[in-house]
Structures are given as C-alpha cells and as structure tokens.
Write an enzyme that holds these catalytic residues in place. Structure first.
Site, PDB file in Angstrom:
ATOM      1  N   GLU A 105     -31.537   2.960  -9.432  1.00  0.00           N
ATOM      2  CA  GLU A 105     -31.592   4.403  -9.385  1.00  0.00           C
ATOM      3  C   GLU A 105     -32.835   4.756  -8.484  1.00  0.00           C
ATOM      4  OE1 GLU A 105     -30.368   2.981 -12.092  1.00  0.00           O
ATOM      5  OE2 GLU A 105     -28.461   3.347 -11.920  1.00  0.00           O
ATOM      6  N   GLN A 155     -14.738 -13.823 -12.486  1.00  0.00           N
ATOM      7  CA  GLN A 155     -13.680 -13.694 -12.336  1.00  0.00           C
ATOM      8  C   GLN A 155     -12.703 -14.652 -11.644  1.00  0.00           C
ATOM      9  OE1 GLN A 155     -12.329 -11.065 -13.807  1.00  0.00           O
ATOM     10  NE2 GLN A 155     -10.107 -11.192 -13.472  1.00  0.00           N
ATOM     11  N   ALA A 168     -43.360  -6.957  -4.701  1.00  0.00           N
ATOM     12  CA  ALA A 168     -42.688  -7.540  -5.568  1.00  0.00           C
ATOM     13  C   ALA A 168     -41.292  -7.660  -5.381  1.00  0.00           C
ATOM     14  CB  ALA A 168     -43.020  -6.897  -7.025  1.00  0.00           C
ATOM     15  N   LEU A 181     -47.759  -2.803 -16.254  1.00  0.00           N
ATOM     16  CA  LEU A 181     -47.825  -1.418 -15.862  1.00  0.00           C
ATOM     17  C   LEU A 181     -46.900  -0.728 -16.920  1.00  0.00           C
ATOM     18  CD1 LEU A 181     -48.052   0.831 -13.531  1.00  0.00           C
ATOM     19  CD2 LEU A 181     -45.861  -0.214 -12.733  1.00  0.00           C
ATOM     20  N   THR A 182     -45.731  -1.250 -17.320  1.00  0.00           N
ATOM     21  CA  THR A 182     -44.651  -0.576 -17.874  1.00  0.00           C
ATOM     22  C   THR A 182     -45.288  -0.337 -19.384  1.00  0.00           C
ATOM     23  OG1 THR A 182     -43.156  -1.345 -16.640  1.00  0.00           O
ATOM     24  CG2 THR A 182     -42.107  -0.620 -18.728  1.00  0.00           C
ATOM     25  N   GLU A 213     -38.496  -4.293 -12.047  1.00  0.00           N
ATOM     26  CA  GLU A 213     -39.273  -3.971 -10.833  1.00  0.00           C
ATOM     27  C   GLU A 213     -38.835  -2.704 -10.181  1.00  0.00           C
ATOM     28  OE1 GLU A 213     -40.934  -7.292  -8.939  1.00  0.00           O
ATOM     29  OE2 GLU A 213     -40.965  -8.322 -10.665  1.00  0.00           O
ATOM     30  N   GLY A 261     -11.221 -18.201 -17.739  1.00  0.00           N
ATOM     31  CA  GLY A 261     -11.934 -18.365 -18.994  1.00  0.00           C
ATOM     32  C   GLY A 261     -12.904 -19.543 -18.821  1.00  0.00           C
TER      33      GLY A 261
HETATM   34  N1  COS Z   1     -47.450   2.697  -1.477  1.00  0.00           N
HETATM   35  C1  COS Z   1     -48.664   3.409  -1.442  1.00  0.00           C
HETATM   36  N2  COS Z   1     -48.628   4.674  -2.239  1.00  0.00           N
HETATM   37  C2  COS Z   1     -47.506   5.163  -2.946  1.00  0.00           C
HETATM   38  C3  COS Z   1     -46.291   4.329  -2.700  1.00  0.00           C
HETATM   39  C4  COS Z   1     -45.994   3.131  -2.158  1.00  0.00           C
HETATM   40  N3  COS Z   1     -45.126   2.620  -1.805  1.00  0.00           N
HETATM   41  N4  COS Z   1     -45.411   5.160  -3.408  1.00  0.00           N
HETATM   42  C5  COS Z   1     -45.932   5.981  -3.726  1.00  0.00           C
HETATM   43  N5  COS Z   1     -47.277   6.085  -3.684  1.00  0.00           N
HETATM   44  C6  COS Z   1     -48.444   7.120  -3.860  1.00  0.00           C
HETATM   45  C7  COS Z   1     -48.134   8.493  -3.174  1.00  0.00           C
HETATM   46  O1  COS Z   1     -48.274   8.446  -1.842  1.00  0.00           O
HETATM   47  C8  COS Z   1     -48.785   9.425  -4.031  1.00  0.00           C
HETATM   48  O2  COS Z   1     -50.051   9.573  -3.819  1.00  0.00           O
HETATM   49  P1  COS Z   1     -50.595  10.884  -3.370  1.00  0.00           P
HETATM   50  O3  COS Z   1     -50.532  11.592  -4.387  1.00  0.00           O
HETATM   51  O4  COS Z   1     -52.262  10.637  -3.115  1.00  0.00           O
HETATM   52  O5  COS Z   1     -49.890  11.303  -2.272  1.00  0.00           O
HETATM   53  C9  COS Z   1     -48.788   8.588  -5.282  1.00  0.00           C
HETATM   54  O6  COS Z   1     -48.465   7.337  -5.277  1.00  0.00           O
HETATM   55  C10 COS Z   1     -47.615   9.329  -6.382  1.00  0.00           C
HETATM   56  O7  COS Z   1     -46.391   8.975  -5.871  1.00  0.00           O
HETATM   57  P2  COS Z   1     -45.162   9.880  -6.094  1.00  0.00           P
HETATM   58  O8  COS Z   1     -45.441  11.372  -6.075  1.00  0.00           O
HETATM   59  O9  COS Z   1     -43.954   9.472  -5.402  1.00  0.00           O
HETATM   60  O10 COS Z   1     -44.885   9.510  -7.876  1.00  0.00           O
HETATM   61  P3  COS Z   1     -43.841   9.552  -8.800  1.00  0.00           P
HETATM   62  O11 COS Z   1     -44.446   9.958 -10.037  1.00  0.00           O
HETATM   63  O12 COS Z   1     -42.614  10.553  -8.028  1.00  0.00           O
HETATM   64  O13 COS Z   1     -43.139   8.301  -8.826  1.00  0.00           O
HETATM   65  C11 COS Z   1     -41.590   6.592  -8.452  1.00  0.00           C
HETATM   66  C12 COS Z   1     -42.481   7.729  -7.944  1.00  0.00           C
HETATM   67  C13 COS Z   1     -40.420   6.761  -9.335  1.00  0.00           C
HETATM   68  C14 COS Z   1     -40.987   6.036  -7.023  1.00  0.00           C
HETATM   69  C15 COS Z   1     -42.383   5.459  -9.214  1.00  0.00           C
HETATM   70  O14 COS Z   1     -42.908   6.009 -10.240  1.00  0.00           O
HETATM   71  C16 COS Z   1     -41.705   4.126  -9.491  1.00  0.00           C
HETATM   72  O15 COS Z   1     -41.326   3.533  -8.534  1.00  0.00           O
HETATM   73  N6  COS Z   1     -41.167   4.038 -10.556  1.00  0.00           N
HETATM   74  C17 COS Z   1     -40.765   2.676 -10.893  1.00  0.00           C
HETATM   75  C18 COS Z   1     -41.557   1.751 -11.573  1.00  0.00           C
HETATM   76  C19 COS Z   1     -41.298   0.232 -11.710  1.00  0.00           C
HETATM   77  O16 COS Z   1     -40.858  -0.069 -10.651  1.00  0.00           O
HETATM   78  N7  COS Z   1     -41.568  -0.195 -12.659  1.00  0.00           N
HETATM   79  C20 COS Z   1     -41.302  -1.747 -12.968  1.00  0.00           C
HETATM   80  C21 COS Z   1     -42.483  -2.365 -13.335  1.00  0.00           C
HETATM   81  S1  COS Z   1     -42.607  -3.878 -12.976  1.00  0.00           S
HETATM   82  S2  COS Z   1     -41.277  -4.543 -14.266  1.00  0.00           S
END
Ligand code: COS
Length: 380
Positions: free
Chosen positions: A366, A335, A241, A124-125, A362, A339
């Site tokens: 924050e 801690q 995850a 994903l990233t 994951e 050492g």
């Molecule tokens: N389950 C199902 N759908 C979800 C969901 C969940 N847990 N979380 C969000 N969605 C859906 C929302 O409902 C929305 O759909 P609709 O637009 O149809 O309503 C869509 O996904 C977008 O969601 P949202 O508006 O919350 O997206 P944002 O861009 O605001 O992102 C965060 C939200 C920051 C929470 C998200 O990008 C995130 O989790 N980021 C971290 C990514 C991560 O963990 N990366 C690590 C990768 S693996 S090492």
C-alpha cells in the site's frame, strides 16, 4: 538498448547459481525448520565477494554493479529466500555509509562489513512507527561529544548479531522528522541490547529482533550525514533496499515456476500428465509472463541506479510488482501441487510462507502504491 548481460555479470550469475545450488539449497529446509541464521553461509558469501558486490574495492567491496547484486540475490532467493533477504538487507547500512559517510567513516566501518563476514543492521521501524516512519520516538540527545540514545526499534534483521547498526533517532525531537538523524552504533556499546529472536511465519532462516537503547552513549563522530537529515536519508536507502526485495521476489517466483513445471510434467491424473490439462498449463503460462515482466523491472531499476540516474520510482514499481509476483507464483505453485505442496516435505510451502513478507517489509504494497502514485502524478 541491450538485453544481454555483460560477460562479467554472466560469470557472477553463474557463480551465484552454483553456490546457491551446492551450498545453500542443501541447508535451506533445516535453517527454516530450526529458525536458524547461518553465520557459516554468510562468511562463505563474504569470501566469494557477494556481500560487497556493488561497492568499490578500496573499501572492501567487489567493484561490481547493481545488476550483479540483483542477480546474486535472485539466485539465492531461488534456493533460500532467508539467505537472500539477509544478504540484501545487510547491504543497506553499508550503502548509507558509502553515500553519506565521511572518508574516515568509510575506511573504518566498510571493510569489515563488505568483505569481513560481519553483518550490518538498519534500524528505522519502531512499534508505533511502521509505514509512518516519521512517527519514530527514539531520541539521541547531545551530551558533550556524545549522543545519548533512548528508545527501541523492532523487526530488525540481524540486529542482535550485527557489528554495526544504523539507528534513526531524534537529535532534536521538537522538530519531528526534520530533527531525525542517522547514527552508527557498534555492537557491545553499553546500553545497547537486543531482545529474543522473533518467531515468524516465513523467512525463518533470517534473524529478526527488537533493539533497546537505554542511556546508550555513542561518540558524535558516529553521526552519518548531516544532523536533521536522517529521514530523507532513510527514504533514499529504502529506495536501494527495494531493488533487493524485488530481486528476492524474482527468485522466489522463478523457483515456484521451476517446481511447477517438473510437477506438471510428471504428475499423472486422469491418465495423462496434469500439465496436459489446459486449465493447469495456463497457470504456468501466467507465471512465466509475470516473471519476465518482473525481470525487466528489477534489472532496469538496478541499471538506473548503476548509471547514477534517478531510480526511486522504478525501485518502487519493481518492489511492488516483485512482492505481488512472488506471492502469486508461490500461491499458484501450491495450487498446482495440491496436497503434496501443502506438506513440509516439498519446498513449495516454504516458498509460500517466505513470499508473504515481501508485501509487508521495506514498505508495504500500500505504501508502494502511494509512492508510485505520487511519482506518476508528480505530487512529490
Ligand atoms: N528520497 C529522498 N528523499 C525523500 C524520499 C526519497 N525516496 N522520499 C521522501 N523524501 C523526503 C521528502 O522530500 C521530504 O523532504 P522535505 O520535507 O525536505 O521535502 C521528506 O523526505 C518527507 O517525505 P514525505 O512528506 O513523503 O514523508 P511522509 O511522512 O509522507 O512519508 C512514506 C512517506 C509513507 C512514503 C514513508 O514514510 C515510507 O516510505 N514509509 C514506509 C517506511 C518503510 O518502508 N519501512 C520499512 C522499514 S525497513 S523494514
């Protein structure tokens, strides 16, 4: 309400404990030092049924539940957090196939991943899309009965060795996150390659790489779920995850306490064991309280998932607290050990390094506070 593990869960816990102690622990320091992933251990875990614990037997799984999977990850993390991380992360993509795949996709992709000793990666990233996962730019444009992938993914666990990788890419770039789809890419597909194994601070016994897609053609029947639904799908898979990360945190924290108790009872300073000094004994008390609170959060989130109840918020709470607890306990153990804990001869410094990624991967702590706050305030 019943706080007792079932007989089956206790058997799985014992099997995982024995395996982790006898086969994982002796190799953990060396894998970490050499920055090496052990295929051999992964294969052994597949033979023991650990790589498909919470998946149906008809697709090569072991037919267990999510608590059993959490117990295995916890036991592994006590001995080698890298091995626990690999086991946990490589189940995200199979979970996606099980949840969103067609019957043909389940039959084709799942058995080699769940019991065949093959890894699955979750991609994903991207360099510019970390917490803001929706900023991904990799494209998968339709061309006849194929998608053509272009772009790159980073920080992918097992990406170079995975048999199957789930790639999130824009099939309709103009629609942004609503144009993102999930596509299964097999190892060896022309145009798909991996970069060098990254040199990391911790979890060095797991392999992390960058992935590159250059005019990589993938058959259209490798699309997972509906087109344009990749982003919410990724979010759902991350919910799953995150229970795994929380279980890793539990194992790391428990090991930190285990090592600390031995040291507190045996290290003598000022004529008595250091555990007899109230200031130091209280460290053990504080670790114990946080560990038991975390255990409740991890098992509850896993139980909710197995019971097919909503678990997104509980998984976020458990992951957030799991990361914080692992870091707190590893730091406190360091801690206590002074050492000696700082030296590579003891497992404490490895626990300290391994714990740190839990606050980042994951989903950062924050991002988790954001997800939890949205859940509490009913904003999403
Ligand atoms: N389950 C199902 N759908 C979800 C969901 C969940 N847990 N979380 C969000 N969605 C859906 C929302 O409902 C929305 O759909 P609709 O637009 O149809 O309503 C869509 O996904 C977008 O969601 P949202 O508006 O919350 O997206 P944002 O861009 O605001 O992102 C965060 C939200 C920051 C929470 C998200 O990008 C995130 O989790 N980021 C971290 C990514 C991560 O963990 N990366 C690590 C990768 S693996 S090492």
């Amino acid at each position: 309400m019943d706080f007792q593990l079932s007989e089956e869960q206790q058997l799985i816990q014992q099997a995982a404990r024995d395996f982790a102690l006898k086969e994982v622990e002796p190799k953990a320091a060396e894998l970490d030092r050499k920055h090496e992933f052990s295929h051999e251990l992964f294969k052994r875990m597949a033979d023991l049924g650990f790589t498909g614990t919470c998946f149906p037997e008809e697709y090569g799984g072991s037919g267990g539940d999510d608590i059993s999977k959490a117990l295995i990850v916890e036991e592994l993390a006590k001995r080698c957090a890298s091995t626990a991380a690999t086991l946990s992360i490589t189940q995200i993509t199979p979970y996606g196939i099980l949840k969103f795949g067609t019957e043909a996709q389940k039959k084709k992709f799942l058995p080699p991943l769940l019991s065949g000793g093959n890894l699955a990666a979750f991609a994903l990233t991207e360099p510019q899309a970390g917490s803001d996962a929706a900023a991904a730019r990799t494209t998968a444009l339709a061309d006849g009965d194929h998608f053509v992938l272009n772009g790159n993914k980073c920080f992918i666990t097992g990406g170079a060795i995975a048999k199957t990788t789930l790639v999130f890419a824009l099939t309709e770039p103009e629609k942004g996150l609503r144009g993102m789809s999930a596509i299964l890419v097999e190892k060896g597909t022309p145009g798909f390659s991996a970069g060098k194994v990254e040199d990391k601070l911790g979890l060095c016994g797991s392999e992390t790489v960058e992935l590159f897609f250059k005019d990589c053609r993938v058959p259209k029947d490798h699309l997972l779920g509906a087109p344009g639904k990749g982003f919410p799908m990724a979010m759902e898979l991350l919910d799953f995850a995150r229970i795994g990360v929380a279980a890793q945190g539990l194992g790391i924290a428990e090991r930190a306490l285990e090592e600390s108790v031995t040291y507190l009872n045996n290290r003598v300073q000022f004529g008595k064991p250091i555990g007899a000094q109230q200031g130091l004994s209280w460290y053990a008390a504080e670790m114990k309280v946080r560990i038991e609170a975390l255990r409740g959060l991890v098992y509850k989130a896993a139980w909710l998932k197995s019971a097919k109840l909503p678990f997104s918020l509980d998984a976020a709470v458990a992951k957030y607290y799991g990361a914080e607890t692992a870091c707190f306990c590893a730091d406190t153990a360091l801690q206590i050990h002074g050492g000696y804990g700082y030296m590579k001869d003891m497992p404490i410094e490895r626990l300290f390094r391994d714990s740190r990624l839990l606050k980042i991967y994951e989903g950062t702590s924050e991002v988790h506070k954001l997800v939890i706050a949205r859940g509490v305030l009913g904003l999403k």
